[in-house]
Design a protein around this motif. Structure first.
Motif, PDB file in Angstrom:
ATOM      1  N   ASP A 113       0.851  -1.186   0.000  1.00  0.00           N
ATOM      2  CA  ASP A 113       0.000   0.000   0.000  1.00  0.00           C
ATOM      3  C   ASP A 113       0.891   1.241   0.000  1.00  0.00           C
ATOM      4  N   PHE A 114       1.617   1.451  -1.132  1.00  0.00           N
ATOM      5  CA  PHE A 114       2.590   2.536  -1.222  1.00  0.00           C
ATOM      6  C   PHE A 114       2.966   2.723  -2.688  1.00  0.00           C
ATOM      7  N   TYR A 115       3.707   3.755  -2.941  1.00  0.00           N
ATOM      8  CA  TYR A 115       4.109   4.105  -4.308  1.00  0.00           C
ATOM      9  C   TYR A 115       4.874   2.976  -5.002  1.00  0.00           C
ATOM     10  N   TYR A 116       4.658   2.870  -6.310  1.00  0.00           N
ATOM     11  CA  TYR A 116       5.257   1.826  -7.149  1.00  0.00           C
ATOM     12  C   TYR A 116       4.981   0.440  -6.545  1.00  0.00           C
ATOM     13  N   PRO A 117       3.681   0.121  -6.349  1.00  0.00           N
ATOM     14  CA  PRO A 117       3.311  -1.099  -5.630  1.00  0.00           C
ATOM     15  C   PRO A 117       3.308  -2.372  -6.474  1.00  0.00           C
ATOM     16  N   ASN A 118       3.311  -2.232  -7.811  1.00  0.00           N
ATOM     17  CA  ASN A 118       3.238  -3.408  -8.662  1.00  0.00           C
ATOM     18  C   ASN A 118       4.576  -4.147  -8.605  1.00  0.00           C
ATOM     19  N   PHE A 119       4.548  -5.401  -8.214  1.00  0.00           N
ATOM     20  CA  PHE A 119       5.787  -6.151  -8.017  1.00  0.00           C
ATOM     21  C   PHE A 119       6.597  -6.296  -9.308  1.00  0.00           C
ATOM     22  N   ILE A 120       5.953  -6.192 -10.461  1.00  0.00           N
ATOM     23  CA  ILE A 120       6.720  -6.301 -11.701  1.00  0.00           C
ATOM     24  C   ILE A 120       7.245  -4.949 -12.193  1.00  0.00           C
ATOM     25  N   ASN A 121       6.919  -3.861 -11.502  1.00  0.00           N
ATOM     26  CA  ASN A 121       7.502  -2.563 -11.839  1.00  0.00           C
ATOM     27  C   ASN A 121       8.945  -2.546 -11.337  1.00  0.00           C
ATOM     28  N   ASP A 122       9.830  -1.895 -12.079  1.00  0.00           N
ATOM     29  CA  ASP A 122      11.257  -1.917 -11.755  1.00  0.00           C
ATOM     30  C   ASP A 122      11.729  -0.808 -10.817  1.00  0.00           C
ATOM     31  N   PHE A 123      10.863   0.066 -10.349  1.00  0.00           N
ATOM     32  CA  PHE A 123      11.330   1.213  -9.563  1.00  0.00           C
ATOM     33  C   PHE A 123      12.161   0.785  -8.358  1.00  0.00           C
ATOM     34  N   TRP A 124      11.638  -0.135  -7.536  1.00  0.00           N
ATOM     35  CA  TRP A 124      12.356  -0.506  -6.308  1.00  0.00           C
ATOM     36  C   TRP A 124      13.581  -1.362  -6.618  1.00  0.00           C
ATOM     37  N   ARG A 125      13.590  -2.055  -7.741  1.00  0.00           N
ATOM     38  CA  ARG A 125      14.792  -2.779  -8.160  1.00  0.00           C
ATOM     39  C   ARG A 125      15.888  -1.791  -8.585  1.00  0.00           C
ATOM     40  N   ILE A 126      15.481  -0.721  -9.266  1.00  0.00           N
ATOM     41  CA  ILE A 126      16.433   0.333  -9.636  1.00  0.00           C
ATOM     42  C   ILE A 126      17.046   0.947  -8.383  1.00  0.00           C
ATOM     43  N   MET A 127      16.198   1.249  -7.394  1.00  0.00           N
ATOM     44  CA  MET A 127      16.704   1.824  -6.145  1.00  0.00           C
ATOM     45  C   MET A 127      17.624   0.838  -5.418  1.00  0.00           C
ATOM     46  N   GLY A 128      17.291  -0.442  -5.458  1.00  0.00           N
ATOM     47  CA  GLY A 128      18.142  -1.457  -4.849  1.00  0.00           C
ATOM     48  C   GLY A 128      19.514  -1.507  -5.499  1.00  0.00           C
ATOM     49  N   LEU A 129      19.545  -1.438  -6.830  1.00  0.00           N
ATOM     50  CA  LEU A 129      20.828  -1.426  -7.540  1.00  0.00           C
ATOM     51  C   LEU A 129      21.655  -0.194  -7.187  1.00  0.00           C
ATOM     52  N   ILE A 130      21.002   0.951  -7.166  1.00  0.00           N
ATOM     53  CA  ILE A 130      21.720   2.207  -6.922  1.00  0.00           C
ATOM     54  C   ILE A 130      22.265   2.290  -5.504  1.00  0.00           C
ATOM     55  N   PHE A 131      21.434   1.996  -4.522  1.00  0.00           N
ATOM     56  CA  PHE A 131      21.836   2.220  -3.133  1.00  0.00           C
ATOM     57  C   PHE A 131      22.484   1.010  -2.454  1.00  0.00           C
ATOM     58  N   HIS A 132      22.289  -0.196  -3.018  1.00  0.00           N
ATOM     59  CA  HIS A 132      22.810  -1.396  -2.360  1.00  0.00           C
ATOM     60  C   HIS A 132      23.481  -2.377  -3.318  1.00  0.00           C
ATOM     61  N   ASP A 133      23.606  -1.989  -4.588  1.00  0.00           N
ATOM     62  CA  ASP A 133      24.212  -2.858  -5.601  1.00  0.00           C
ATOM     63  C   ASP A 133      23.530  -4.226  -5.646  1.00  0.00           C
ATOM     64  N   ASP A 134      22.205  -4.225  -5.390  1.00  0.00           N
ATOM     65  CA  ASP A 134      21.433  -5.468  -5.359  1.00  0.00           C
ATOM     66  C   ASP A 134      20.013  -5.167  -5.826  1.00  0.00           C
ATOM     67  N   ARG A 135      19.690  -5.614  -7.013  1.00  0.00           N
ATOM     68  CA  ARG A 135      18.367  -5.340  -7.586  1.00  0.00           C
ATOM     69  C   ARG A 135      17.229  -5.871  -6.720  1.00  0.00           C
ATOM     70  N   ASN A 136      17.478  -6.894  -5.928  1.00  0.00           N
ATOM     71  CA  ASN A 136      16.425  -7.493  -5.095  1.00  0.00           C
ATOM     72  C   ASN A 136      16.486  -7.053  -3.636  1.00  0.00           C
ATOM     73  N   TYR A 137      17.271  -6.026  -3.340  1.00  0.00           N
ATOM     74  CA  TYR A 137      17.445  -5.590  -1.958  1.00  0.00           C
ATOM     75  C   TYR A 137      16.109  -5.259  -1.281  1.00  0.00           C
ATOM     76  N   PHE A 138      15.190  -4.622  -2.006  1.00  0.00           N
ATOM     77  CA  PHE A 138      13.911  -4.225  -1.416  1.00  0.00           C
ATOM     78  C   PHE A 138      12.802  -5.256  -1.636  1.00  0.00           C
ATOM     79  N   CYS A 139      13.154  -6.428  -2.156  1.00  0.00           N
ATOM     80  CA  CYS A 139      12.184  -7.503  -2.345  1.00  0.00           C
ATOM     81  C   CYS A 139      12.257  -8.442  -1.142  1.00  0.00           C
TER      82      CYS A 139
END
Length: 192
Positions: free
Chosen positions: A38-64
């Motif tokens: 229940d928050f921004y970019y909520p669709n699990f197949i959207n890449d926003f949080w994967r992009i943030m994971g790569l940028i801030f933690h060098d891990d695309r799945n960090y926020f999954c």
């Protein structure tokens, strides 16, 4: 009921950390049946949080969340707060012309009150839009030209306005390339 006959109001308040320096804006959330949180970019197949994971933690799945099709909302909010990243969308009220989340089929009935939003963020110096439709709405609201993808313009108040690639998987650009665009923008904004 016909998908074109009703309108939807935005489901969430803006997410504004106390020291927000940048505001990232999409167009409008998908329908609730597509949400994994229940928050921004909520669709699990959207890449926003994967992009943030790569940028801030060098891990695309960090926020999954492991073994779930969900994002780690507490970790997301902590990162946004720590980095001074605010989130909101450009559409306050929309009509879906087709029964999906595609920006191409979203009619903006009422845009966000952009001035009131910025008044809540006195330290904000950068706005980044996640896609073409969001960029066109901000362009109309600020009287600025639409930047080319991955570039920025400034309004008369010195606000930097970036147009970033869409984080939708429908946008034909590799996740790593999208992350490069976002990292460059975040670096220039002083976030990383």
């Amino acid at each position: 009921m016909n998908a074109t006959s009703t309108t939807e109001c935005h489901p969430w308040a803006p997410f504004i950390p106390p020291q927000a320096k940048i505001l990232i804006m999409g167009t409008f959330p998908p329908k609730p049946n597509r949400w994994s949180m229940d928050f921004y970019y909520p669709n699990f197949i959207n890449d926003f949080w994967r992009i943030m994971g790569l940028i801030f933690h060098d891990d695309r799945n960090y926020f999954c969340l492991p073994d779930k099709k969900e994002f780690n909302l507490p970790a997301i909010k902590a990162m946004l707060t720590d980095r001074g990243i605010a989130l909101n969308d450009t559409g306050a009220e929309v009509r879906r012309l087709k029964d999906n989340a595609s920006d191409k089929f979203l009619e903006i009935i009422k845009p966000v009150n952009f001035e009131a939003l910025l008044e809540q963020m006195p330290l904000c110096h950068t706005v980044a839009t996640t896609g073409e439709k969001a960029a066109s709405i901000i362009s109309e609201l600020t009287g600025t030209p639409i930047p080319r993808m991955g570039e920025m313009t400034c309004n008369t108040d010195g606000l930097n306005i970036w147009r970033m690639p869409s984080t939708s998987r429908a946008y034909p650009l590799r996740l790593e390339k999208k992350a490069e665009y976002y990292a460059r923008m975040l670096h220039q904004a002083g976030i990383i």
